[in-house]
Design an enzyme around this catalytic site. Structure first.
Site, short mmCIF file in Angstrom:
data_model
loop_
_atom_site.label_atom_id
_atom_site.label_comp_id
_atom_site.label_asym_id
_atom_site.label_seq_id
_atom_site.Cartn_x
_atom_site.Cartn_y
_atom_site.Cartn_z
N HIS A 18 0.84 -1.21 0.00
CA HIS A 18 0.00 0.00 0.00
C HIS A 18 0.87 1.26 0.00
O HIS A 18 0.67 2.15 -0.84
CB HIS A 18 -0.91 -0.01 1.22
CG HIS A 18 -1.84 1.16 1.29
ND1 HIS A 18 -3.11 1.12 0.78
CD2 HIS A 18 -1.68 2.41 1.81
CE1 HIS A 18 -3.71 2.29 0.97
NE2 HIS A 18 -2.85 3.10 1.60
N GLU A 19 1.82 1.32 0.93
CA GLU A 19 2.67 2.51 1.02
C GLU A 19 3.61 2.61 -0.18
O GLU A 19 3.97 3.71 -0.60
CB GLU A 19 3.45 2.50 2.33
CG GLU A 19 2.60 2.41 3.59
CD GLU A 19 1.53 3.50 3.67
OE1 GLU A 19 1.70 4.57 3.05
OE2 GLU A 19 0.50 3.27 4.34
N HIS A 22 1.91 4.56 -2.93
CA HIS A 22 2.02 6.01 -2.73
C HIS A 22 3.42 6.52 -3.07
O HIS A 22 3.59 7.56 -3.72
CB HIS A 22 1.69 6.37 -1.27
CG HIS A 22 0.26 6.17 -0.90
ND1 HIS A 22 -0.80 6.65 -1.65
CD2 HIS A 22 -0.30 5.54 0.17
CE1 HIS A 22 -1.94 6.34 -1.06
NE2 HIS A 22 -1.68 5.66 0.04
#
Length: 543
Positions: A18-19, A22
């Site tokens: 997820h990170e 980003h």
């Protein structure tokens, strides 16, 4: 300790992916990334690579990426202002904030691909059992028929056949059948059946009325004056040959009895005998022989019947027991419909639900009688402590059966890719439906689970093996991506909602409005977390 490691191995990759989404999106559009952290709290380890600090923190409940200009009131150095998130074009901000959930939605494709790539064999599209008065029976499909193609599309597995048929309720399809080495076409109209799917939504499906398994030539006897009973044969015996001809399935048994007519029958059969051992009781199948001379009673009669509709066990206190059904009874009809296969009984009982239904049954040596049954709703908990409801009848038939041997998968990579896409889209569809049901109050919030629940199921999944662990990780990744896209402030979806409002209004949302919306979003998240925590405490620690 093992459970904790399983928990870390389960959620760690999900947080990282997820990170990472980003991070990579920010780098792609030249937004400065100040910090990339896995976990919360003070750093356990850190390293500075270029302009970004990478760290690992002790609280493994999430992670974060700190971007320059992420806060509207953050002071910016003049030479870096152009690299601030808030100063980038709207499409770039969409990309950066949406990449995290997007990566979580893409990860299951890899996980499912890995899972299905490990499959080497698959169930073939070979018909085993045909239901009475079904679309397949009407079109004269038989046990042993292989479905080669449907509407010109090649079929390689039982699952592919099911998918094509289910998508065609009340619509004629062309089946290419292979029988005894000869191929021919059959036009069949799958009958419409409305069933509830995994999220309790009614769904129309086409049904052929076929199953992949075949039943052993196990017999049942109700006529105590028949040649079979007089020669000592019993319900549950398995016929292995008639006059030297091998018998492998119940269809073989029926055909051979018809072919032999009134001729003397030399039978070889197996009878299960319990044998006690040190580790438990085993069933030993002893071979026996018998000679039967069929009686002339409007045709040849031996008293041998397929055991599939004979009752083997009845649970004490069950609806079947309350109705007077006993082991050894034969089910002749459900309602006004005669049955010769237990699958027909099961389908009709399922359709009836908890409403009373009449069954025509016959005990050995007695005349047929009618009993009324009212099924019950019971619940059970699976290995993950999820409570499920089911209809309970309480009687089980003689059901010694087997499926055809699996066949090697042709084109394993293609199979894995297709299965991964289908599974991911199916899970997304179910989650969207579940969310809609919760919003419209069709579904309660008792199924929500918190990090406590994930901690508990992680160890269970690890014990089930790597395959189940991968499937659970894929499911949680889809959940994480889906939930983060919800338009709730403080989530990625909330930021995307702010960007959308900015696009519609042609100016950013005011600071006060953002603060109020974020506070509301925080309250919503906290309430849902408390409900989920209560559910997990009840589910795992208050059984």
């Amino acid at each position: 300790m093992t459970q904790f490691l399983a928990f870390i191995l389960l959620i760690g990759p999900l947080i990282f992916v997820h990170e990472l989404g980003h991070l990579l999106a920010a780098k792609l559009v030249d937004v400065k990334v100040v910090r990339f952290s896995l976990g919360f709290g003070p750093a356990l380890a850190r390293i500075q690579l270029g302009e970004t600090e990478y760290r690992i923190a002790p609280i493994p409940l999430g992670g974060y990426v700190t971007l320059l200009g992420q806060s509207p009131d953050e002071p910016l150095a003049p030479h870096e202002a152009h690299r601030a998130l808030r100063n980038r074009p709207l499409w770039a901000r969409y990309l950066v904030l949406g990449a995290g959930p997007l990566f979580n939605l893409l990860l299951p494709l890899l996980l499912y691909f890995t899972f299905y790539l490990g499959h080497t064999v698959i169930a073939p599209p070979v018909i085993g059992t045909v239901l009475d008065d079904s679309a397949a029976a009407t079109s004269e499909l038989r046990s042993g028929d292989r479905i080669v193609a449907i509407d010109g599309t090649d079929i390689h597995s039982w699952g592919e056949m099911q998918d094509h048929v289910r998508a065609a309720p009340d619509r004629e399809v062309k089946l290419q059948i292979e029988r005894d080495g000869v191929r021919f076409d059959r036009f069949v109209t799958p009958r419409r059946s409305v069933v509830k799917n995994a999220v309790d939504e009614p769904e129309a499906r086409g049904m052929l009325g076929v199953f992949p398994w075949v039943y052993a030539p196990q017999i049942g006897i109700v006529d105590t004056h028949s040649p079979a009973h007089e020669q000592g044969l019993m319900t549950g015996d398995i016929i292995t040959s008639i006059n030297g001809e091998p018998i492998e399935t119940v269809e073989d048994l029926e055909r051979e009895l018809t072919r032999q007519g009134t001729a003397l029958l030399r039978l070889t059969y197996l009878r299960a005998v319990p044998v006690r051992g040190e580790l438990g009781t085993y069933w030993w199948y002893a071979s026996h022989h018998a000679r039967l001379l069929p009686r002339h009673e409007g045709g040849a009669s031996t008293g041998l019947l397929p055991a599939n509709t004979f009752i083997r066990t009845v649970a004490p206190g069950s609806p079947a027991a309350k109705a007077g059904i006993a082991p050894g009874d034969r089910v002749l009809a459900v309602g006004d419909r005669p049955v010769t296969r237990w699958e027909t009984v099961a389908v009709m009982l399922d359709r009836q639900g908890t409403k009373p239904i009449d069954l025509r049954v016959q005990s050995p040596g007695e005349a047929p009688r009618t009993v009324r049954v009212e099924q019950e709703i019971r619940t059970h908990r699976g290995i993950y402590k999820q409570e499920r409801s089911y209809l309970f009848f309480g009687a089980e038939p003689y059901a010694k059966r087997e499926v055809p041997p699996p066949e090697p998968i042709r084109g394993r990579v293609t199979y894995a890719v297709r299965s991964a896409v289908d599974e991911t889209l199916s899970m997304l569809g179910m989650m969207w439906t579940s969310l809609r049901q919760m919003v419209t109050l069709e579904r309660g919030v008792d199924e929500l689970s918190s990090v406590v629940g994930i901690f508990n199921v992680a160890g269970t999944a690890a014990e089930q093996g790597p395959g189940q662990f991968l499937l659970l990780m894929a499911l949680l990744s889809i959940n994480l991506g889906f939930v983060n896209l919800l338009p709730i402030p403080i989530l990625d979806g909330g930021h995307l909602m702010f960007f959308t409002l900015e696009a519609l209004r042609r100016r950013p949302l005011g600071q006060r409005a953002r603060e109020v919306a974020s506070a509301v979003g925080l309250v919503i998240i906290l309430v849902l977390l408390l409900i989920a925590l209560r559910n997990d405490i009840t589910r795992f620690w208050m059984d």
